[in-house]
Motif scaffolding. Sequence first.
Motif, PDB file in Angstrom:
ATOM      1  N   TRP A   1       0.840  -1.197   0.000  1.00 34.85           N
ATOM      2  CA  TRP A   1       0.000   0.000   0.000  1.00 34.85           C
ATOM      3  C   TRP A   1       0.877   1.250   0.000  1.00 34.85           C
ATOM      4  CZ3 TRP A   1      -0.866   4.090   3.401  1.00 34.85           C
ATOM      5  CH2 TRP A   1      -2.009   4.840   3.171  1.00 34.85           C
ATOM      6  N   CYS A   2       1.892   1.257   0.832  1.00 35.10           N
ATOM      7  CA  CYS A   2       2.812   2.407   0.890  1.00 35.10           C
ATOM      8  C   CYS A   2       3.593   2.553  -0.413  1.00 35.10           C
ATOM      9  CB  CYS A   2       3.769   2.253   2.072  1.00 35.10           C
ATOM     10  SG  CYS A   2       2.978   2.498   3.679  1.00 35.10           S
TER      11      CYS A   2
ATOM     12  N   ARG B   1       1.931   4.343  -3.125  1.00 37.95           N
ATOM     13  CA  ARG B   1       1.854   5.784  -2.864  1.00 37.95           C
ATOM     14  C   ARG B   1       3.229   6.444  -2.893  1.00 37.95           C
ATOM     15  NH1 ARG B   1      -2.021   3.105  -1.702  1.00 37.95           N
ATOM     16  NH2 ARG B   1      -4.132   3.851  -1.496  1.00 37.95           N
TER      17      ARG B   1
ATOM     18  N   LEU C   1       5.905   5.631  -1.131  1.00 35.75           N
ATOM     19  CA  LEU C   1       6.414   5.769   0.233  1.00 35.75           C
ATOM     20  C   LEU C   1       7.265   4.558   0.583  1.00 35.75           C
ATOM     21  CD1 LEU C   1       3.102   6.839   1.990  1.00 35.75           C
ATOM     22  CD2 LEU C   1       5.057   8.328   1.513  1.00 35.75           C
TER      23      LEU C   1
ATOM     24  N   VAL D   1       8.416   2.148   3.758  1.00 37.32           N
ATOM     25  CA  VAL D   1       7.989   1.784   5.103  1.00 37.32           C
ATOM     26  C   VAL D   1       8.919   0.681   5.608  1.00 37.32           C
ATOM     27  CG1 VAL D   1       6.261   0.079   4.363  1.00 37.32           C
ATOM     28  CG2 VAL D   1       6.042   1.168   6.587  1.00 37.32           C
TER      29      VAL D   1
ATOM     30  N   VAL E   1       7.726   5.639   8.205  1.00 40.78           N
ATOM     31  CA  VAL E   1       7.158   5.907   6.885  1.00 40.78           C
ATOM     32  C   VAL E   1       7.833   7.152   6.331  1.00 40.78           C
ATOM     33  CG1 VAL E   1       5.044   6.392   5.595  1.00 40.78           C
ATOM     34  CG2 VAL E   1       4.948   4.933   7.630  1.00 40.78           C
TER      35      VAL E   1
ATOM     36  N   ASN F   1       8.981   9.405   2.380  1.00 39.77           N
ATOM     37  CA  ASN F   1       8.763   9.572   0.942  1.00 39.77           C
ATOM     38  C   ASN F   1       9.891   8.932   0.147  1.00 39.77           C
ATOM     39  OD1 ASN F   1      10.261  11.882   2.132  1.00 39.77           O
ATOM     40  ND2 ASN F   1      10.524  12.464  -0.013  1.00 39.77           N
TER      41      ASN F   1
ATOM     42  N   SER G   1      -0.911  10.170   4.289  1.00 37.38           N
ATOM     43  CA  SER G   1      -0.800   8.713   4.304  1.00 37.38           C
ATOM     44  C   SER G   1      -0.689   8.183   5.726  1.00 37.38           C
ATOM     45  CB  SER G   1       0.410   8.269   3.474  1.00 37.38           C
ATOM     46  OG  SER G   1       0.232   8.653   2.125  1.00 37.38           O
TER      47      SER G   1
ATOM     48  N   LEU H   1      -3.189   5.622   7.825  1.00 42.11           N
ATOM     49  CA  LEU H   1      -2.724   4.460   8.587  1.00 42.11           C
ATOM     50  C   LEU H   1      -3.192   4.527  10.040  1.00 42.11           C
ATOM     51  CD1 LEU H   1       0.905   4.198   7.159  1.00 42.11           C
ATOM     52  CD2 LEU H   1      -0.979   2.602   6.742  1.00 42.11           C
TER      53      LEU H   1
END
Length: 161
Positions: free
Chosen positions: A55-56, A59, A61, A63, A80, A82, A100, A104
Amino acid sequence: VEKSLAARSAAGGGFARNDRLGFLNASLANVGTALKVCAIVKLPLLSEWEDVPAWCARRRLNVRRALDDAGAWMPGVLEVSNKDRLGVSEAATANLVVESVAELVLAERRLEAGAAAFLPGEAATCSPQFAADDAELVLGADDDGFPSVDAVAWEAAGTAF
């Protein structure tokens, strides 16, 4: 900041900047804004979901499990940040991470309350302890007693970027 940059420029110094690439620096990974926005957040229930990294990643990102000062893993705590530095503004970068992380945190709060929690775009992802009948509890909905993501992001950020 502007006075500092003007003084530096008047003295013949400054920052290397390219109109197409942004700020240039010693690390090619940081060409562009050179900005890394990082949030360390405790999500003990959500950190067990296998779909959170994907999911991250969708986007843009990163994690990972967070480390303490001694280098040991902190259970249930995620870091988390960028991925992109090139082609995005500083404001867009900060807003992406704040919004984001707010999503979460809201999903974690739903799990704590005993509700099914779905991350946006992950309709098939739910905690195994909940039935699929709870699918209508989509993250960000305002009619189930939880604030919208925008309200959580605003509260987390304190001000708009």
